[in-house]
Design a protein around this motif. Structure first.
Motif, PDB file in Angstrom:
ATOM      1  N   ILE A   1       0.810  -1.228   0.000  1.00 18.59           N
ATOM      2  CA  ILE A   1       0.000   0.000   0.000  1.00 18.59           C
ATOM      3  C   ILE A   1       0.840   1.274   0.000  1.00 18.59           C
ATOM      4  CG2 ILE A   1      -1.984  -1.083   1.130  1.00 18.59           C
ATOM      5  CD1 ILE A   1      -0.898   0.678   3.665  1.00 18.59           C
ATOM      6  N   GLY A   2       2.175   1.136   0.079  1.00 18.27           N
ATOM      7  CA  GLY A   2       3.053   2.306   0.198  1.00 18.27           C
ATOM      8  C   GLY A   2       2.753   3.415  -0.785  1.00 18.27           C
ATOM      9  N   GLY A   3       2.538   3.054  -2.047  1.00 20.49           N
ATOM     10  CA  GLY A   3       2.348   4.070  -3.084  1.00 20.49           C
ATOM     11  C   GLY A   3       0.905   4.500  -3.285  1.00 20.49           C
ATOM     12  N   LEU A   4      -0.021   3.892  -2.567  1.00 27.43           N
ATOM     13  CA  LEU A   4      -1.445   4.176  -2.832  1.00 27.43           C
ATOM     14  C   LEU A   4      -1.856   5.602  -2.479  1.00 27.43           C
ATOM     15  CD1 LEU A   4      -3.543   0.979  -1.907  1.00 27.43           C
ATOM     16  CD2 LEU A   4      -3.092   1.946  -4.169  1.00 27.43           C
ATOM     17  N   ASP A   5      -1.233   6.176  -1.433  1.00 23.60           N
ATOM     18  CA  ASP A   5      -1.635   7.535  -1.036  1.00 23.60           C
ATOM     19  C   ASP A   5      -1.437   8.535  -2.177  1.00 23.60           C
ATOM     20  OD1 ASP A   5       1.109   7.221  -0.798  1.00 23.60           O
ATOM     21  OD2 ASP A   5       1.309   8.424   1.025  1.00 23.60           O
ATOM     22  N   VAL A   6      -0.269   8.446  -2.809  1.00 16.58           N
ATOM     23  CA  VAL A   6       0.031   9.370  -3.903  1.00 16.58           C
ATOM     24  C   VAL A   6      -0.900   9.139  -5.094  1.00 16.58           C
ATOM     25  CG1 VAL A   6       1.785   9.963  -5.626  1.00 16.58           C
ATOM     26  CG2 VAL A   6       2.423   9.729  -3.228  1.00 16.58           C
ATOM     27  N   VAL A   7      -1.182   7.867  -5.385  1.00 15.33           N
ATOM     28  CA  VAL A   7      -2.098   7.540  -6.480  1.00 15.33           C
ATOM     29  C   VAL A   7      -3.472   8.157  -6.217  1.00 15.33           C
ATOM     30  CG1 VAL A   7      -3.327   5.650  -7.635  1.00 15.33           C
ATOM     31  CG2 VAL A   7      -0.888   5.413  -7.136  1.00 15.33           C
ATOM     32  N   ILE A   8      -3.946   8.011  -4.979  1.00 13.85           N
ATOM     33  CA  ILE A   8      -5.263   8.556  -4.628  1.00 13.85           C
ATOM     34  C   ILE A   8      -5.252  10.082  -4.717  1.00 13.85           C
ATOM     35  CG2 ILE A   8      -6.924   8.826  -2.724  1.00 13.85           C
ATOM     36  CD1 ILE A   8      -6.169   5.888  -1.959  1.00 13.85           C
ATOM     37  N   ASP A   9      -4.124  10.685  -4.302  1.00 19.95           N
ATOM     38  CA  ASP A   9      -4.008  12.148  -4.391  1.00 19.95           C
ATOM     39  C   ASP A   9      -4.082  12.634  -5.847  1.00 19.95           C
ATOM     40  OD1 ASP A   9      -3.676  12.139  -1.669  1.00 19.95           O
ATOM     41  OD2 ASP A   9      -1.501  12.425  -1.713  1.00 19.95           O
ATOM     42  N   HIS A  10      -3.553  11.829  -6.767  1.00 21.12           N
ATOM     43  CA  HIS A  10      -3.414  12.279  -8.159  1.00 21.12           C
ATOM     44  C   HIS A  10      -4.570  11.903  -9.076  1.00 21.12           C
ATOM     45  CE1 HIS A  10       0.737  13.093  -7.056  1.00 21.12           C
ATOM     46  NE2 HIS A  10       0.881  13.731  -8.198  1.00 21.12           N
ATOM     47  N   TYR A  11      -5.337  10.875  -8.711  1.00 17.74           N
ATOM     48  CA  TYR A  11      -6.329  10.358  -9.644  1.00 17.74           C
ATOM     49  C   TYR A  11      -7.742  10.416  -9.100  1.00 17.74           C
ATOM     50  CZ  TYR A  11      -2.552   8.641 -12.509  1.00 17.74           C
ATOM     51  OH  TYR A  11      -1.454   8.570 -13.299  1.00 17.74           O
ATOM     52  N   GLU A  12      -8.664  10.488 -10.040  1.00 19.44           N
ATOM     53  CA  GLU A  12     -10.069  10.336  -9.708  1.00 19.44           C
ATOM     54  C   GLU A  12     -10.283   8.857  -9.393  1.00 19.44           C
ATOM     55  OE1 GLU A  12     -13.848  10.946 -12.315  1.00 19.44           O
ATOM     56  OE2 GLU A  12     -12.435  12.612 -12.643  1.00 19.44           O
ATOM     57  N   VAL A  13     -10.944   8.566  -8.274  1.00 16.60           N
ATOM     58  CA  VAL A  13     -11.104   7.174  -7.847  1.00 16.60           C
ATOM     59  C   VAL A  13     -12.583   6.848  -7.647  1.00 16.60           C
ATOM     60  CG1 VAL A  13     -10.549   5.493  -6.036  1.00 16.60           C
ATOM     61  CG2 VAL A  13      -8.852   7.219  -6.678  1.00 16.60           C
ATOM     62  N   GLY A  14     -13.016   5.713  -8.210  1.00 14.49           N
ATOM     63  CA  GLY A  14     -14.411   5.289  -8.053  1.00 14.49           C
ATOM     64  C   GLY A  14     -14.660   4.646  -6.700  1.00 14.49           C
ATOM     65  N   ALA A  15     -13.964   3.551  -6.450  1.00 18.81           N
ATOM     66  CA  ALA A  15     -14.177   2.820  -5.195  1.00 18.81           C
ATOM     67  C   ALA A  15     -12.861   2.258  -4.701  1.00 18.81           C
ATOM     68  CB  ALA A  15     -15.169   1.680  -5.417  1.00 18.81           C
ATOM     69  N   ILE A  16     -12.729   2.174  -3.384  1.00 26.40           N
ATOM     70  CA  ILE A  16     -11.533   1.555  -2.812  1.00 26.40           C
ATOM     71  C   ILE A  16     -11.938   0.431  -1.860  1.00 26.40           C
ATOM     72  CG2 ILE A  16     -11.317   3.446  -1.108  1.00 26.40           C
ATOM     73  CD1 ILE A  16      -8.219   2.723  -1.192  1.00 26.40           C
ATOM     74  N   TYR A  17     -11.288  -0.705  -2.035  1.00 29.01           N
ATOM     75  CA  TYR A  17     -11.538  -1.888  -1.204  1.00 29.01           C
ATOM     76  C   TYR A  17     -10.295  -2.240  -0.406  1.00 29.01           C
ATOM     77  CZ  TYR A  17     -15.660  -2.869  -4.083  1.00 29.01           C
ATOM     78  OH  TYR A  17     -16.870  -2.792  -4.724  1.00 29.01           O
ATOM     79  N   MET A  18     -10.481  -2.528   0.873  1.00 28.63           N
ATOM     80  CA  MET A  18      -9.395  -3.033   1.713  1.00 28.63           C
ATOM     81  C   MET A  18      -9.985  -4.002   2.744  1.00 28.63           C
ATOM     82  SD  MET A  18      -6.694   0.065   2.353  1.00 28.63           S
ATOM     83  CE  MET A  18      -7.623   1.032   3.517  1.00 28.63           C
ATOM     84  N   PRO A  19      -9.179  -4.998   3.155  1.00 28.09           N
ATOM     85  CA  PRO A  19      -9.677  -5.917   4.185  1.00 28.09           C
ATOM     86  C   PRO A  19      -9.756  -5.212   5.532  1.00 28.09           C
ATOM     87  CG  PRO A  19      -7.382  -6.391   3.695  1.00 28.09           C
ATOM     88  CD  PRO A  19      -7.813  -5.340   2.709  1.00 28.09           C
ATOM     89  N   LYS A  20     -10.572  -5.758   6.449  1.00 30.92           N
ATOM     90  CA  LYS A  20     -10.763  -5.141   7.746  1.00 30.92           C
ATOM     91  C   LYS A  20      -9.620  -5.484   8.683  1.00 30.92           C
ATOM     92  CE  LYS A  20     -15.103  -3.523   9.523  1.00 30.92           C
ATOM     93  NZ  LYS A  20     -15.281  -2.611   8.421  1.00 30.92           N
TER      94      LYS A  20
END
Ligand code: ZN
Length: 234
Positions: free
Chosen positions: A47-66
């Protein structure tokens, strides 16, 4: 992944120090929005790079385990998700993702709760026509057992090998059920000795052709619903 009708899905995004590379990849493939993001589990190498991706892109849905992680990396991801006004959907077995009419995307794991973050990995089976992919994150033997017991059809032509080719994953029974023609091991230089020779031997005995990021660089699978076109960077 990019679907026949142009829907996009990103599964994990590598370490923090590679986030620019991640964004560059997406740009290279002409991705300008992400319909679905899946963070398989909260380990930094996923997940390290996901924050930057979310900052830069329009995102429909995000899934993660609990399952949570007490790390700056995880905090930073949650912050990006909050800033974007997104709400995390729970990744768990049985979910059918509406992604593309022609492609079936089913979540096979986590089947049950585990305190072990690897065994909470979201596992996806993607089926397009006669072609199929099983993407396992870092799921280990415990989760493999639960998937086998769940009675789901695990068979897939392409297996994304669990936990970077560690001995903890790809148990013989699991591999025999999946019976992949091709396997991809996502691995770079590491101090764990991944992938393990034992796993490489097991795959080769099973008649599976193995692709490795550490040897072949970026690996791309294209499917027309019947055949695969596989390209490697080197
Ligand atoms: Zn990992």
């Amino acid at each position: 992944m990019i679907s026949p009708s142009g829907s996009t899905m990103l599964i994990d995004a590598g370490n923090n120090d590679r986030e620019q590379q991640m964004v560059d990849y997406l740009r290279q493939y002409g991705v300008d929005h992400l319909d679905v993001i899946l963070g398989t589990h909260p380990d930094a190498d996923h997940i390290g790079g996901l924050d930057v991706v979310i900052d830069h892109y329009e995102v429909g849905a995000i899934y993660m385990p609990k399952i949570q992680a007490n790390t700056k990396t995880f905090e930073s991801l949650l912050e990006s998700i909050r800033d974007k006004g997104l709400k995390v959907k729970t990744a768990q077995a049985g979910l059918q993702l509406e992604w593309d009419d022609q492609v079936q995307v089913e979540m096979i794991a986590p089947v049950e709760y585990s305190e072990d973050s690897n065994n909470m990995s979201a596992v996806l089976k993607v089926t397009y026509g006669e072609t199929s992919f099983l993407l396992t994150g870092d799921a280990e033997r415990e989760s493999e057992k639960a998937m086998l017991a769940s009675g789901k059809d695990l068979s897939a032509d392409v297996l994304l090998v669990g936990h970077h080719g560690s001995k903890s994953s790809t148990s013989l029974t699991f591999l025999q059920q999946v019976a992949p023609k091709f396997a991809v091991i996502q691995v770079g230089e590491n101090s764990y000795g991944h992938p393990k020779q034992e796993i490489l031997n097991r795959l080769s005995k099973n008649g599976t052709q193995v692709y490795r990021n550490d040897l072949q660089g970026t690996i791309e699978f294209a499917s027309d619903g019947q055949h695969y076109e596989i390209t490697t960077e080197r």
